[in-house]
Design a protein around this motif. Structure first.
Motif, PDB file in Angstrom:
ATOM      1  N   LEU A   1     -22.652  -1.452  79.517  1.00  0.00           N
ATOM      2  CA  LEU A   1     -21.342  -1.048  79.463  1.00  0.00           C
ATOM      3  C   LEU A   1     -20.509  -1.219  80.608  1.00  0.00           C
ATOM      4  O   LEU A   1     -19.313  -1.602  80.610  1.00  0.00           O
ATOM      5  CB  LEU A   1     -21.206   0.253  79.100  1.00  0.00           C
ATOM      6  CG  LEU A   1     -21.834   0.867  77.651  1.00  0.00           C
ATOM      7  CD1 LEU A   1     -21.241   2.424  77.538  1.00  0.00           C
ATOM      8  CD2 LEU A   1     -20.992   0.161  76.508  1.00  0.00           C
ATOM      9  N   LEU A   2     -21.168  -1.329  81.974  1.00  0.00           N
ATOM     10  CA  LEU A   2     -20.566  -1.495  82.913  1.00  0.00           C
ATOM     11  C   LEU A   2     -20.950  -2.625  83.705  1.00  0.00           C
ATOM     12  O   LEU A   2     -20.213  -3.062  84.733  1.00  0.00           O
ATOM     13  CB  LEU A   2     -20.896  -0.399  84.173  1.00  0.00           C
ATOM     14  CG  LEU A   2     -20.694   0.935  83.554  1.00  0.00           C
ATOM     15  CD1 LEU A   2     -20.993   2.117  84.879  1.00  0.00           C
ATOM     16  CD2 LEU A   2     -19.198   1.117  83.267  1.00  0.00           C
ATOM     17  N   GLN A   3     -21.762  -3.405  83.213  1.00  0.00           N
ATOM     18  CA  GLN A   3     -22.354  -4.733  83.774  1.00  0.00           C
ATOM     19  C   GLN A   3     -22.833  -4.496  85.385  1.00  0.00           C
ATOM     20  O   GLN A   3     -22.572  -5.253  86.094  1.00  0.00           O
ATOM     21  CB  GLN A   3     -21.533  -5.921  83.787  1.00  0.00           C
ATOM     22  CG  GLN A   3     -21.330  -6.638  82.457  1.00  0.00           C
ATOM     23  CD  GLN A   3     -20.632  -5.816  81.284  1.00  0.00           C
ATOM     24  OE1 GLN A   3     -19.648  -5.689  81.658  1.00  0.00           O
ATOM     25  NE2 GLN A   3     -21.406  -5.588  80.205  1.00  0.00           N
ATOM     26  N   TRP A   4     -23.275  -3.232  85.432  1.00  0.00           N
ATOM     27  CA  TRP A   4     -23.907  -2.865  86.827  1.00  0.00           C
ATOM     28  C   TRP A   4     -25.485  -3.154  87.035  1.00  0.00           C
ATOM     29  O   TRP A   4     -26.319  -2.996  85.782  1.00  0.00           O
ATOM     30  CB  TRP A   4     -23.669  -1.508  87.054  1.00  0.00           C
ATOM     31  CG  TRP A   4     -24.414  -1.143  88.532  1.00  0.00           C
ATOM     32  CD1 TRP A   4     -23.630  -1.291  89.630  1.00  0.00           C
ATOM     33  CD2 TRP A   4     -25.642  -0.549  88.481  1.00  0.00           C
ATOM     34  NE1 TRP A   4     -24.492  -0.781  90.536  1.00  0.00           N
ATOM     35  CE2 TRP A   4     -25.723  -0.531  89.961  1.00  0.00           C
ATOM     36  CE3 TRP A   4     -26.648  -0.261  87.896  1.00  0.00           C
ATOM     37  CZ2 TRP A   4     -26.845   0.043  90.685  1.00  0.00           C
ATOM     38  CZ3 TRP A   4     -27.810   0.393  88.492  1.00  0.00           C
ATOM     39  CH2 TRP A   4     -28.044   0.370  89.844  1.00  0.00           C
ATOM     40  N   LYS A   5     -25.857  -3.871  87.989  1.00  0.00           N
ATOM     41  CA  LYS A   5     -27.273  -3.827  88.276  1.00  0.00           C
ATOM     42  C   LYS A   5     -27.619  -3.967  89.654  1.00  0.00           C
ATOM     43  O   LYS A   5     -26.682  -4.162  90.655  1.00  0.00           O
ATOM     44  CB  LYS A   5     -28.054  -5.033  87.596  1.00  0.00           C
ATOM     45  CG  LYS A   5     -27.502  -6.377  87.873  1.00  0.00           C
ATOM     46  CD  LYS A   5     -28.431  -7.408  87.529  1.00  0.00           C
ATOM     47  CE  LYS A   5     -28.397  -8.711  87.736  1.00  0.00           C
ATOM     48  NZ  LYS A   5     -27.256  -9.420  88.378  1.00  0.00           N
ATOM     49  N   PRO A   6     -28.751  -3.136  90.204  1.00  0.00           N
ATOM     50  CA  PRO A   6     -28.842  -3.268  91.697  1.00  0.00           C
ATOM     51  C   PRO A   6     -29.233  -4.489  92.248  1.00  0.00           C
ATOM     52  O   PRO A   6     -29.857  -5.472  91.561  1.00  0.00           O
ATOM     53  CB  PRO A   6     -30.333  -2.169  91.678  1.00  0.00           C
ATOM     54  CG  PRO A   6     -30.771  -2.386  90.240  1.00  0.00           C
ATOM     55  CD  PRO A   6     -29.930  -2.669  89.341  1.00  0.00           C
ATOM     56  N   ARG A   7     -28.938  -4.843  93.502  1.00  0.00           N
ATOM     57  CA  ARG A   7     -29.101  -6.086  93.826  1.00  0.00           C
ATOM     58  C   ARG A   7     -30.221  -6.170  95.042  1.00  0.00           C
ATOM     59  O   ARG A   7     -31.190  -7.138  95.159  1.00  0.00           O
ATOM     60  CB  ARG A   7     -27.886  -6.522  94.684  1.00  0.00           C
ATOM     61  CG  ARG A   7     -26.631  -6.808  93.847  1.00  0.00           C
ATOM     62  CD  ARG A   7     -25.450  -7.559  94.600  1.00  0.00           C
ATOM     63  NE  ARG A   7     -24.502  -8.010  93.664  1.00  0.00           N
ATOM     64  CZ  ARG A   7     -23.572  -7.144  93.307  1.00  0.00           C
ATOM     65  NH1 ARG A   7     -23.433  -5.915  93.954  1.00  0.00           N
ATOM     66  NH2 ARG A   7     -22.517  -7.500  92.567  1.00  0.00           N
ATOM     67  N   VAL A   8     -30.542  -4.885  95.667  1.00  0.00           N
ATOM     68  CA  VAL A   8     -31.456  -4.753  96.833  1.00  0.00           C
ATOM     69  C   VAL A   8     -32.766  -4.349  96.272  1.00  0.00           C
ATOM     70  O   VAL A   8     -32.872  -3.136  95.685  1.00  0.00           O
ATOM     71  CB  VAL A   8     -30.872  -3.713  97.865  1.00  0.00           C
ATOM     72  CG1 VAL A   8     -31.968  -3.794  99.127  1.00  0.00           C
ATOM     73  CG2 VAL A   8     -29.792  -4.458  98.532  1.00  0.00           C
ATOM     74  N   SER A   9     -33.787  -5.050  96.287  1.00  0.00           N
ATOM     75  CA  SER A   9     -35.297  -4.465  96.042  1.00  0.00           C
ATOM     76  C   SER A   9     -35.733  -3.542  96.883  1.00  0.00           C
ATOM     77  O   SER A   9     -35.461  -3.031  98.087  1.00  0.00           O
ATOM     78  CB  SER A   9     -36.001  -5.786  96.258  1.00  0.00           C
ATOM     79  OG  SER A   9     -36.378  -6.094  97.292  1.00  0.00           O
ATOM     80  N   PHE A  10     -36.831  -2.915  96.270  1.00  0.00           N
ATOM     81  CA  PHE A  10     -37.446  -1.700  97.244  1.00  0.00           C
ATOM     82  C   PHE A  10     -37.971  -2.349  98.412  1.00  0.00           C
ATOM     83  O   PHE A  10     -37.487  -1.603  99.447  1.00  0.00           O
ATOM     84  CB  PHE A  10     -38.739  -1.361  96.265  1.00  0.00           C
ATOM     85  CG  PHE A  10     -39.327  -0.138  97.074  1.00  0.00           C
ATOM     86  CD1 PHE A  10     -39.102   1.109  97.166  1.00  0.00           C
ATOM     87  CD2 PHE A  10     -40.705  -0.402  97.359  1.00  0.00           C
ATOM     88  CE1 PHE A  10     -39.866   2.025  97.986  1.00  0.00           C
ATOM     89  CE2 PHE A  10     -41.746   0.554  98.201  1.00  0.00           C
ATOM     90  CZ  PHE A  10     -40.871   1.673  98.324  1.00  0.00           C
ATOM     91  N   GLU A  11     -38.644  -3.597  98.566  1.00  0.00           N
ATOM     92  CA  GLU A  11     -38.871  -3.914  99.943  1.00  0.00           C
ATOM     93  C   GLU A  11     -37.816  -4.240 100.723  1.00  0.00           C
ATOM     94  O   GLU A  11     -37.927  -4.104 102.001  1.00  0.00           O
ATOM     95  CB  GLU A  11     -39.935  -4.930  99.681  1.00  0.00           C
ATOM     96  CG  GLU A  11     -40.824  -5.506 101.045  1.00  0.00           C
ATOM     97  CD  GLU A  11     -41.940  -6.340 101.159  1.00  0.00           C
ATOM     98  OE1 GLU A  11     -42.708  -6.334  99.950  1.00  0.00           O
ATOM     99  OE2 GLU A  11     -42.084  -6.805 101.911  1.00  0.00           O
ATOM    100  N   GLN A  12     -36.805  -4.848 100.178  1.00  0.00           N
ATOM    101  CA  GLN A  12     -35.624  -5.299 101.119  1.00  0.00           C
ATOM    102  C   GLN A  12     -35.081  -4.147 101.936  1.00  0.00           C
ATOM    103  O   GLN A  12     -34.696  -3.922 102.743  1.00  0.00           O
ATOM    104  CB  GLN A  12     -34.613  -5.956 100.066  1.00  0.00           C
ATOM    105  CG  GLN A  12     -35.036  -7.378  99.924  1.00  0.00           C
ATOM    106  CD  GLN A  12     -33.905  -8.115  98.943  1.00  0.00           C
ATOM    107  OE1 GLN A  12     -33.312  -7.235  98.015  1.00  0.00           O
ATOM    108  NE2 GLN A  12     -33.823  -9.393  99.018  1.00  0.00           N
TER     109      GLN A  12
END
Ligand code: NAP
Ligand code: F7E
Length: 354
Positions: free
Chosen positions: A309-320
């Motif tokens: 609905l918001l077109q949100w997604k995380p960009r930074v991975s766990f290791e980053q």
């Protein structure tokens, strides 16, 4: 209502905190006029927003601070009438879970009743002014507590600390004020999010900070509590965008914000020490004082609704994320070491008691 061509105006409580500082940057970049509520403190508490602070005497200053507190309703009302915000982000909280067991009443007063005070002030302000205000309420994955993973918006709440109980109350105030008064209130249910600006007594920052100092010979050991807990850790900079997106949606709703990947505290420790080419078992000791009377064992978020609905997604991975925090804390440790070697008497910043 804002006149055409005027910037939107946002009011942020908790602006001196980790999320408040990233959100303020984000909104300023979007052209907002940003107003923040800060508490009076005997020492400066503006370190995280120092770089965006502008002197109110400067022309076109788009960043303003107001003294206030969620425990002071009269002051909150006055700020609302002065600022006339289009959007309000309620991020202020006593946000430390372990501390909430020691200061349960204070935590409830700020996190639960403080939110109620703000909503009541907003309700009256909207009524009197006739203005539309969109409100973001900072909910937490801690509200799910003992409910098994993965957790989404339909998962029952099962809070395990005074902090989490207070956040559940604040969440339901949000739903109730939406239904009773038609207020635009979005509850974000955010899973743990970290950054180089994370408070030093949360476990991730406690680890990256201590491991960096160990690497440079500035300390010898790190005391931790329960290493078996799993958390879904994301980057705070990604999560403040989700807060804003919730207020741009046509309807107010409740959204889980998470990466969908969980790691144990021990895995976090191992990665940090491995990156520094150290064996964590040589340095990490367990101190029961950091155990909680009731623990949250496993948090893993399913943020499908926000993604759709918001077109949100995380960009930074766990290791980053781990590398980002480690690089920052290594640089701080290097600066500390340089000063010490130059003969300055330097104490480590703060007391990492938590
Ligand atoms: P934080 O770094 O602890 O910042 C909390 C902010 O609230 C600070 O600006 C603090 O002011 C302010 N504050 C505390 N008590 C207050 C009061 N009585 N009146 C006014 N301001 C008060 O927290 P954060 O990590 O940025 O989190 C932001 C919000 O999201 C909080 O509500 C937290 O509970 C919630 N949350 C956080 C996470 C996470 O993983 N970070 C996840 C889910 C939800 P001082 O600087 O003066 O102390
Ligand atoms: O603990 C374990 C601890 O304090 C994470 C807040 O932002 O996220 C945060 O709450 C885990 C727990 O965060 C130590 O027992 C082990 O299982 O970093 P934390 P939290 O409790 O998950 C939620 C989403 C919020 O909403 C909160 O505001 O790590 N742990 N040893 C330790 N934790 C700490 N702090 N210190 C230790 O020495």
């Amino acid at each position: 209502m804002r006149m055409a061509g005027k910037p939107k105006r946002a009011l942020v409580t908790g602006i001196t905190g980790q999320d408040g500082s990233y959100l303020a940057e984000f909104l300023l970049n979007k052209g907002y006029e940003v107003h923040g509520v800060i508490r009076r403190a005997s020492t400066f508490n503006t370190e995280r927003i120092q770089h965006i602070y502008r002197d109110p005497h400067d022309d076109n200053c788009g960043f303003f601070l107001h003294y206030g507190d969620l425990n002071d309703a009269t002051g909150l009302r006055r700020i609302l009438h002065r600022v006339k915000p289009d959007e309000v982000y309620n991020l202020a909280a006593q946000s430390h879970v372990k501390v909430s067991f020691e200061q349960a009443e204070y935590t409830a007063d700020t996190v639960a009743t403080g939110t109620l005070r703000l909503f009541e002030s907003l309700r009256d302000y909207i009524d009197v002014s006739g203005c539309q205000v969109k409100i973001y309420q900072a909910g937490s994955s801690e509200m799910f507590g003992a409910s098994p993973p993965p957790q989404n918006e339909d998962t029952p709440f099962y809070p395990r600390s005074p902090y989490a109980v207070s956040k559940v109350a604040a969440y339901w105030y949000g739903v109730n004020y939406r239904e009773a008064y038609g207020m635009f209130i979005a509850n974000g249910i955010l899973f743990n999010h970290e950054s180089p600006r994370r408070g030093e007594t949360f476990v991730t920052r406690k680890i990256t900070r201590a491991a960096s100092r160990i690497k440079l010979g500035l300390q010898n050991e790190l005391f931790l509590g329960n290493l078996a807990a799993f958390r879904d850790w994301g980057f705070a900079g990604d999560y403040v965008e989700a807060m804003w997106l919730m207020l741009q949606h046509e309807k107010p709703g409740d959204y889980v914000i998470a990466t969908g990947e969980a790691h144990s505290v021990q895995e976090f420790v191992e990665l940090v020490f491995n990156l520094l080419e150290l064996n964590w078992r040589d340095y990490v000791k367990i101190d029961p004082r950091y155990f909680r009377p009731s623990e949250v064992d496993y948090l893993l978020g399913d943020s499908t609704r926000a993604r759709n609905l918001l077109q949100w997604k995380p960009r930074v991975s766990f290791e980053q994320l781990v590398r980002m925090m480690l690089n920052h804390d290594l640089e701080m440790a290097r600066q500390e070491k340089t000063l010490r070697e130059a003969g300055h008497k330097v104490e480590p910043r703060g007391v990492p008691f938590g």
